[in-house]
Design a protein around this motif. Sequence first.
Motif, PDB file in Angstrom:
ATOM      1  N   UNK A 109       0.828  -1.204   0.000  1.00 53.81           N
ATOM      2  CA  UNK A 109       0.000   0.000   0.000  1.00 53.81           C
ATOM      3  C   UNK A 109       0.863   1.255   0.000  1.00 53.81           C
ATOM      4  N   UNK A 110       0.285   2.348  -0.513  1.00 55.58           N
ATOM      5  CA  UNK A 110       1.038   3.600  -0.561  1.00 55.58           C
ATOM      6  C   UNK A 110       1.450   4.055   0.831  1.00 55.58           C
ATOM      7  N   UNK A 147       7.714   8.217   6.989  1.00 58.76           N
ATOM      8  CA  UNK A 147       8.375   8.608   5.745  1.00 58.76           C
ATOM      9  C   UNK A 147       7.381   8.565   4.585  1.00 58.76           C
ATOM     10  N   UNK A 148       7.343   9.636   3.807  1.00 64.50           N
ATOM     11  CA  UNK A 148       6.543   9.669   2.588  1.00 64.50           C
ATOM     12  C   UNK A 148       7.415   9.565   1.340  1.00 64.50           C
ATOM     13  N   UNK A 149       8.654  10.041   1.446  1.00 61.31           N
ATOM     14  CA  UNK A 149       9.645   9.905   0.368  1.00 61.31           C
ATOM     15  C   UNK A 149      10.670   8.897   0.866  1.00 61.31           C
ATOM     16  N   UNK A 150      10.515   7.655   0.443  1.00 62.13           N
ATOM     17  CA  UNK A 150      11.303   6.576   1.023  1.00 62.13           C
ATOM     18  C   UNK A 150      12.715   6.519   0.444  1.00 62.13           C
ATOM     19  N   UNK A 151      13.690   6.388   1.349  1.00 58.20           N
ATOM     20  CA  UNK A 151      15.090   6.354   0.919  1.00 58.20           C
ATOM     21  C   UNK A 151      15.369   5.173   0.001  1.00 58.20           C
ATOM     22  N   UNK A 152      14.732   4.012   0.281  1.00 57.04           N
ATOM     23  CA  UNK A 152      15.011   2.833  -0.545  1.00 57.04           C
ATOM     24  C   UNK A 152      14.474   2.992  -1.963  1.00 57.04           C
ATOM     25  N   UNK A 153      13.368   3.731  -2.118  1.00 55.28           N
ATOM     26  CA  UNK A 153      12.842   3.980  -3.461  1.00 55.28           C
ATOM     27  C   UNK A 153      13.803   4.858  -4.261  1.00 55.28           C
ATOM     28  N   UNK A 154      14.336   5.873  -3.602  1.00 58.67           N
ATOM     29  CA  UNK A 154      15.292   6.740  -4.280  1.00 58.67           C
ATOM     30  C   UNK A 154      16.590   6.001  -4.566  1.00 58.67           C
ATOM     31  N   UNK A 163       5.342  11.232  -8.416  1.00 61.74           N
ATOM     32  CA  UNK A 163       3.873  11.111  -8.390  1.00 61.74           C
ATOM     33  C   UNK A 163       3.459  10.225  -7.223  1.00 61.74           C
ATOM     34  N   UNK A 164       4.133   9.127  -7.067  1.00 62.15           N
ATOM     35  CA  UNK A 164       3.828   8.204  -5.967  1.00 62.15           C
ATOM     36  C   UNK A 164       3.973   8.897  -4.615  1.00 62.15           C
ATOM     37  N   UNK A 165       5.001   9.691  -4.467  1.00 59.54           N
ATOM     38  CA  UNK A 165       5.217  10.396  -3.204  1.00 59.54           C
ATOM     39  C   UNK A 165       4.090  11.382  -2.905  1.00 59.54           C
ATOM     40  N   UNK A 166       3.605  12.075  -3.922  1.00 63.99           N
ATOM     41  CA  UNK A 166       2.509  13.027  -3.691  1.00 63.99           C
ATOM     42  C   UNK A 166       1.186  12.295  -3.460  1.00 63.99           C
ATOM     43  N   UNK A 167       1.009  11.141  -4.090  1.00 67.70           N
ATOM     44  CA  UNK A 167      -0.169  10.325  -3.795  1.00 67.70           C
ATOM     45  C   UNK A 167      -0.141   9.890  -2.325  1.00 67.70           C
ATOM     46  N   UNK A 168       1.052   9.531  -1.867  1.00 71.69           N
ATOM     47  CA  UNK A 168       1.202   9.125  -0.467  1.00 71.69           C
ATOM     48  C   UNK A 168       0.898  10.306   0.461  1.00 71.69           C
ATOM     49  N   UNK A 181      -4.093  18.312   1.631  1.00 69.35           N
ATOM     50  CA  UNK A 181      -4.464  17.164   0.802  1.00 69.35           C
ATOM     51  C   UNK A 181      -4.786  17.604  -0.618  1.00 69.35           C
ATOM     52  N   UNK A 182      -5.529  18.709  -0.740  1.00 69.93           N
ATOM     53  CA  UNK A 182      -5.857  19.222  -2.083  1.00 69.93           C
ATOM     54  C   UNK A 182      -4.602  19.668  -2.816  1.00 69.93           C
ATOM     55  N   UNK A 183      -3.670  20.285  -2.086  1.00 70.48           N
ATOM     56  CA  UNK A 183      -2.410  20.700  -2.714  1.00 70.48           C
ATOM     57  C   UNK A 183      -1.643  19.483  -3.227  1.00 70.48           C
ATOM     58  N   UNK A 184      -1.596  18.413  -2.423  1.00 71.36           N
ATOM     59  CA  UNK A 184      -0.908  17.190  -2.853  1.00 71.36           C
ATOM     60  C   UNK A 184      -1.568  16.605  -4.096  1.00 71.36           C
ATOM     61  N   UNK A 185      -2.900  16.685  -4.149  1.00 74.92           N
ATOM     62  CA  UNK A 185      -3.626  16.174  -5.316  1.00 74.92           C
ATOM     63  C   UNK A 185      -3.311  16.997  -6.559  1.00 74.92           C
ATOM     64  N   UNK A 186      -3.336  18.325  -6.417  1.00 72.10           N
ATOM     65  CA  UNK A 186      -3.011  19.204  -7.561  1.00 72.10           C
ATOM     66  C   UNK A 186      -1.572  18.988  -8.010  1.00 72.10           C
ATOM     67  N   UNK A 187      -0.677  18.886  -7.043  1.00 62.10           N
ATOM     68  CA  UNK A 187       0.732  18.707  -7.367  1.00 62.10           C
ATOM     69  C   UNK A 187       0.941  17.371  -8.070  1.00 62.10           C
ATOM     70  N   UNK A 188       0.235  16.346  -7.604  1.00 63.56           N
ATOM     71  CA  UNK A 188       0.341  15.048  -8.257  1.00 63.56           C
ATOM     72  C   UNK A 188      -0.106  15.103  -9.706  1.00 63.56           C
ATOM     73  N   UNK A 189      -1.148  15.880  -9.985  1.00 62.85           N
ATOM     74  CA  UNK A 189      -1.614  16.019 -11.369  1.00 62.85           C
ATOM     75  C   UNK A 189      -0.576  16.702 -12.249  1.00 62.85           C
ATOM     76  N   UNK A 190       0.101  17.715 -11.703  1.00 58.57           N
ATOM     77  CA  UNK A 190       1.169  18.385 -12.452  1.00 58.57           C
ATOM     78  C   UNK A 190       2.329  17.422 -12.724  1.00 58.57           C
ATOM     79  N   UNK A 191       2.658  16.632 -11.724  1.00 61.26           N
ATOM     80  CA  UNK A 191       3.750  15.675 -11.891  1.00 61.26           C
ATOM     81  C   UNK A 191       3.385  14.581 -12.887  1.00 61.26           C
ATOM     82  N   UNK A 192       2.115  14.206 -12.925  1.00 60.87           N
ATOM     83  CA  UNK A 192       1.678  13.214 -13.924  1.00 60.87           C
ATOM     84  C   UNK A 192       1.865  13.756 -15.335  1.00 60.87           C
ATOM     85  N   UNK A 193       1.631  15.042 -15.501  1.00 57.67           N
ATOM     86  CA  UNK A 193       1.840  15.653 -16.820  1.00 57.67           C
ATOM     87  C   UNK A 193       3.320  15.529 -17.214  1.00 57.67           C
ATOM     88  N   UNK A 194       4.217  15.825 -16.278  1.00 56.17           N
ATOM     89  CA  UNK A 194       5.643  15.686 -16.563  1.00 56.17           C
ATOM     90  C   UNK A 194       5.998  14.235 -16.853  1.00 56.17           C
TER      91      UNK A 194
END
Length: 291
Positions: free
Chosen positions: A5-6, A91-98, A117-122, A147-160
């Motif tokens: 899970x995220x 942790x939301x930005x996991x060291x092992x993922x990076x 994107x995964x980090x902002x979803x988390x 939460x809304x900011x994370x959602x908006x940011x995730x959408x921007x990151x999905x575009x990238x």
Amino acid sequence: MRSEPLLAIEPPAPVRNIGELYSIALTLTERAAQRYGKLAAASDEAFAPVRRVFEALSQREEERAEAIEKACIAAIGRAPAQADLRWMPMELVLAEELSDIENSLLSAAYGAWALAVRHRERAFIFWTYIAARADIGIVRTAAESMAREALRDGNLLRRERRLAWRAERRDALAGDAPGATELSSAALLESLLLKDIFRWSQDAPAPQRRHLLSLIGDGSQMSEANDALPRAEAFDEIKRRALRRAEQLSSIYLDEADKAVDPSRLELAQQLAAHSIARLADLRTIASTPE
């Protein structure tokens, strides 16, 4: 990263006041900026396309941290403080993922954006938990805003992410992408990898040579093929190429297992993936062993 899970654990307690909320937000953001910044500082030239992604991500998190401090000052007259924290945010930005991105020879911009994107979803899930458990209206409202900011940011990151995928797809179709190998060419790639491993073993110290040869049998069947290989080729380049090919094969087999519908095809892909991943781990261990 394929099935967990995220958000592995829920926040352990409700947030009691706005100061605590902003302290949690700042802690999470500063961690993200630090971890993205570490990869943004990577000096390997082959990592340059991915490094530029992490430079952008690091800057975004630094700007977010400034905005959080300003919002906190506006709300309570001071910046967030560690003393406000009753529990340390997970942790939301996991060291092992990076680390997976940093150590992969196949890392590309798409993978870096996808991880962001995964980090902002988390983060979105985290802040929805905080909002749902808040007893104080101002805390709930602020958490919902985050939460809304994370959602908006995730959408921007999905575009990238989409733009990176299209660019990499164009390169693959043009034959420029090292990850463009399909399952149909896995047999050829296996053959090339075995030759690389044998060539690697010829210049390796005795303990490493035995380990390398154990990955391909005794290596006697490779002697004739080895005669055709350029002896002047750099030892480090041979190792790097072998690691890259081993990683490509692991990726091919894992992708095939993900796509397989037929049970027998799935079982075969899983067996190949397991063998390939174990071989890659062995090669990485050998490569990191001092000579």
